[in-house]
Design a protein around this motif. Sequence first.
Motif, PDB file in Angstrom:
ATOM      1  N   THR A 143       0.673  -1.062  -0.191  1.00 45.58           N
ATOM      2  CA  THR A 143       0.081   0.040  -0.053  1.00 45.58           C
ATOM      3  C   THR A 143       0.932   1.191  -0.011  1.00 45.58           C
ATOM      4  O   THR A 143       2.031   1.095  -0.118  1.00 45.58           O
ATOM      5  N   SER A 144       0.436   2.353   0.177  1.00 45.23           N
ATOM      6  CA  SER A 144       1.012   3.636   0.038  1.00 45.23           C
ATOM      7  C   SER A 144       0.954   4.326   1.443  1.00 45.23           C
ATOM      8  O   SER A 144       0.230   4.053   2.177  1.00 45.23           O
ATOM      9  N   HIS A 145       1.679   5.543   1.384  1.00 42.79           N
ATOM     10  CA  HIS A 145       1.840   6.141   2.965  1.00 42.79           C
ATOM     11  C   HIS A 145       0.760   7.084   2.826  1.00 42.79           C
ATOM     12  O   HIS A 145      -0.056   7.178   3.840  1.00 42.79           O
ATOM     13  N   GLU A 202       4.366   8.508  -1.668  1.00 49.65           N
ATOM     14  CA  GLU A 202       5.571   8.040  -0.891  1.00 49.65           C
ATOM     15  C   GLU A 202       6.315   9.170  -0.359  1.00 49.65           C
ATOM     16  O   GLU A 202       6.488   9.865  -0.794  1.00 49.65           O
ATOM     17  N   LEU A 203       6.385   8.989   0.987  1.00 48.00           N
ATOM     18  CA  LEU A 203       7.326   9.954   1.977  1.00 48.00           C
ATOM     19  C   LEU A 203       8.721   9.487   2.034  1.00 48.00           C
ATOM     20  O   LEU A 203       9.207   8.229   2.123  1.00 48.00           O
ATOM     21  N   ASN A 204       9.428  10.583   2.109  1.00 45.06           N
ATOM     22  CA  ASN A 204      10.648  10.329   2.435  1.00 45.06           C
ATOM     23  C   ASN A 204      10.916   9.642   3.723  1.00 45.06           C
ATOM     24  O   ASN A 204      11.801   8.959   4.407  1.00 45.06           O
ATOM     25  N   ASN A 205      10.113  10.264   4.652  1.00 43.42           N
ATOM     26  CA  ASN A 205      10.236   9.554   6.063  1.00 43.42           C
ATOM     27  C   ASN A 205       8.811   9.440   6.537  1.00 43.42           C
ATOM     28  O   ASN A 205       7.882  10.255   6.800  1.00 43.42           O
ATOM     29  N   SER A 235      -6.212  10.293   2.586  1.00 43.56           N
ATOM     30  CA  SER A 235      -5.938   9.490   3.758  1.00 43.56           C
ATOM     31  C   SER A 235      -4.853   8.810   3.938  1.00 43.56           C
ATOM     32  O   SER A 235      -3.950   9.025   2.677  1.00 43.56           O
ATOM     33  N   ASP A 236      -4.223   8.220   4.992  1.00 45.09           N
ATOM     34  CA  ASP A 236      -3.088   7.922   4.975  1.00 45.09           C
ATOM     35  C   ASP A 236      -2.902   6.373   5.562  1.00 45.09           C
ATOM     36  O   ASP A 236      -4.046   5.932   6.070  1.00 45.09           O
ATOM     37  N   ASP A 286       8.434   4.112  -7.232  1.00 48.89           N
ATOM     38  CA  ASP A 286       8.680   5.280  -6.493  1.00 48.89           C
ATOM     39  C   ASP A 286       7.763   5.322  -5.289  1.00 48.89           C
ATOM     40  O   ASP A 286       8.174   5.902  -4.033  1.00 48.89           O
ATOM     41  N   VAL A 287       6.784   4.577  -5.325  1.00 49.20           N
ATOM     42  CA  VAL A 287       5.718   4.432  -4.059  1.00 49.20           C
ATOM     43  C   VAL A 287       5.708   3.153  -3.232  1.00 49.20           C
ATOM     44  O   VAL A 287       4.977   3.162  -2.085  1.00 49.20           O
ATOM     45  N   ASN A 288       6.180   2.091  -3.712  1.00 54.00           N
ATOM     46  CA  ASN A 288       6.354   0.841  -3.152  1.00 54.00           C
ATOM     47  C   ASN A 288       7.675   0.051  -3.630  1.00 54.00           C
ATOM     48  O   ASN A 288       8.032   0.390  -4.652  1.00 54.00           O
ATOM     49  N   ASP A 289       7.894  -1.184  -2.921  1.00 54.61           N
ATOM     50  CA  ASP A 289       8.770  -2.026  -3.388  1.00 54.61           C
ATOM     51  C   ASP A 289       8.401  -3.440  -3.827  1.00 54.61           C
ATOM     52  O   ASP A 289       8.979  -4.438  -3.488  1.00 54.61           O
ATOM     53  N   ILE A 290       7.065  -3.526  -4.285  1.00 57.13           N
ATOM     54  CA  ILE A 290       6.498  -4.430  -4.835  1.00 57.13           C
ATOM     55  C   ILE A 290       7.398  -5.388  -5.767  1.00 57.13           C
ATOM     56  O   ILE A 290       7.705  -6.530  -6.005  1.00 57.13           O
ATOM     57  N   ASN A 291       8.377  -4.615  -6.603  1.00 56.08           N
ATOM     58  CA  ASN A 291       8.988  -5.000  -7.838  1.00 56.08           C
ATOM     59  C   ASN A 291      10.145  -5.818  -6.929  1.00 56.08           C
ATOM     60  O   ASN A 291      10.763  -6.708  -7.597  1.00 56.08           O
ATOM     61  N   THR A 292      10.495  -5.667  -5.793  1.00 61.67           N
ATOM     62  CA  THR A 292      11.685  -6.406  -5.066  1.00 61.67           C
ATOM     63  C   THR A 292      10.950  -7.718  -4.435  1.00 61.67           C
ATOM     64  O   THR A 292      11.531  -8.582  -3.930  1.00 61.67           O
TER      65      THR A 292
END
Length: 430
Positions: free
Chosen positions: A77-79, A241-244, A268-269, A139-145
């Motif tokens: 999911t996303s931040h 996606e957030l840096n922190n 929403s977050d 850029d928004v999650n790491d599903i590719n990994t």
Amino acid sequence: MIRRPPRSTQSRSSAASDVYKRQALRYTNLKNTNQFISFISLTSIIGITLGVMALIIVLSVMNGFQSELKSRILSVTSHIEITKPGRDLNNWQQTKKTINKDIGIDGISPYVEDQAMISVGKRNRGVVVRGIFPEIEKDVNDINTKISSGAYRLTQGQYDILIGVDLARYLGVSVGDKIAMISSKSNFSAAGIMPRIKRFNISGIFDSGMYEYDAGLALINLKDAQTFFKTNNNVSGLRVELNNIDDTEKVSSYLKETFSYDPFIYVSDWRIQHANLFAAIKLEKKVMFIILTLIIAVAAFNIVSTLVMGVTEKRSDIAILRTIGVNKKSIMYIFIAQGFIIGALGTLLGIFFGVAISLNIETIVPFIERIFNTEFLAKDIYLISTVPSKVMIVDVYRIGLMGLFLSLVAAIYPSYKASKIDPATALKYE
């Protein structure tokens, strides 16, 4: 006649201090002449050790579950999400340009999301279908990994699809197989209402580590999703996606203010989307802290028994100390110091063993599972199938202070009773 100069108050205080420290250590010695008192002292130390150790292990495991759960959820999911509930988000490119990335935003990706049914032979399962741009989605999650087999490939027009490992296992399919997707929206024609069906090619299988997503999520190209679900060029929303991750509240507030001109835009977050889950974990952590604190309290109050019997046995010693000038306050300090030493020893041992076990829990639990041929956390039942652990210095610090505090509290009453012993009465029959 030569008069001896009086001893200074500081010298007397220093001497008294040395006396009660030595006496406290001597009374705490487990090789005491009274074996029963020594046994109770040892029991008190072991009880405090086990209580502190258990509390550190439990809180570390709960911290680990919370951290692991957050990590796995945010890997899919996303931040933050920007949507228009009940309708599509049109002109998303302009909406994306409106957002200032300099406030801590790492990436923004559009998506199309709807429900559908996947069918292979006689097997069917309802899933959430998400259309994405593969390159932007990185850029928004790491599903590719998380691809366990095949490739992270969603070519536009080729109708490629990525499915979870549990969904693939249920359907009995692998990379390269074809599956039929039935849309929740139908086609209307002169012949009547017809289901919208499209065949997709499985290009990859991902393993996010969470059964909810591995069994109920499918990813396709965003353009293919727009065609299949007939959303024209609109999208369901934007994923941010957030840096922190700690900046979630700040960035969320900024986005709400930015889009306040449109009452239909909803920001929403991850905290809102999974609020009940994380609130339950937080509540369980507090409850477990209270319950295990009671265990430490019971062990700490064994110190009361130890000191009460110690005071009874050492009545003559206390009387002698009083006669040589040790005041009531110093007598109290002797037994308070004794209780503190017992509590400190138990607390330090508990911290040592608790931290050591917590840091190695991911090795210890599989070892126990192999010995007893069992599985503590079945993957198809629990969100996380392993037992994670995360030791937090703040928790260890709080637990240590609490153990010492309870030990001091337990020592107050016996110490007070010791200070009230009358030397004349105690030595009358000696």
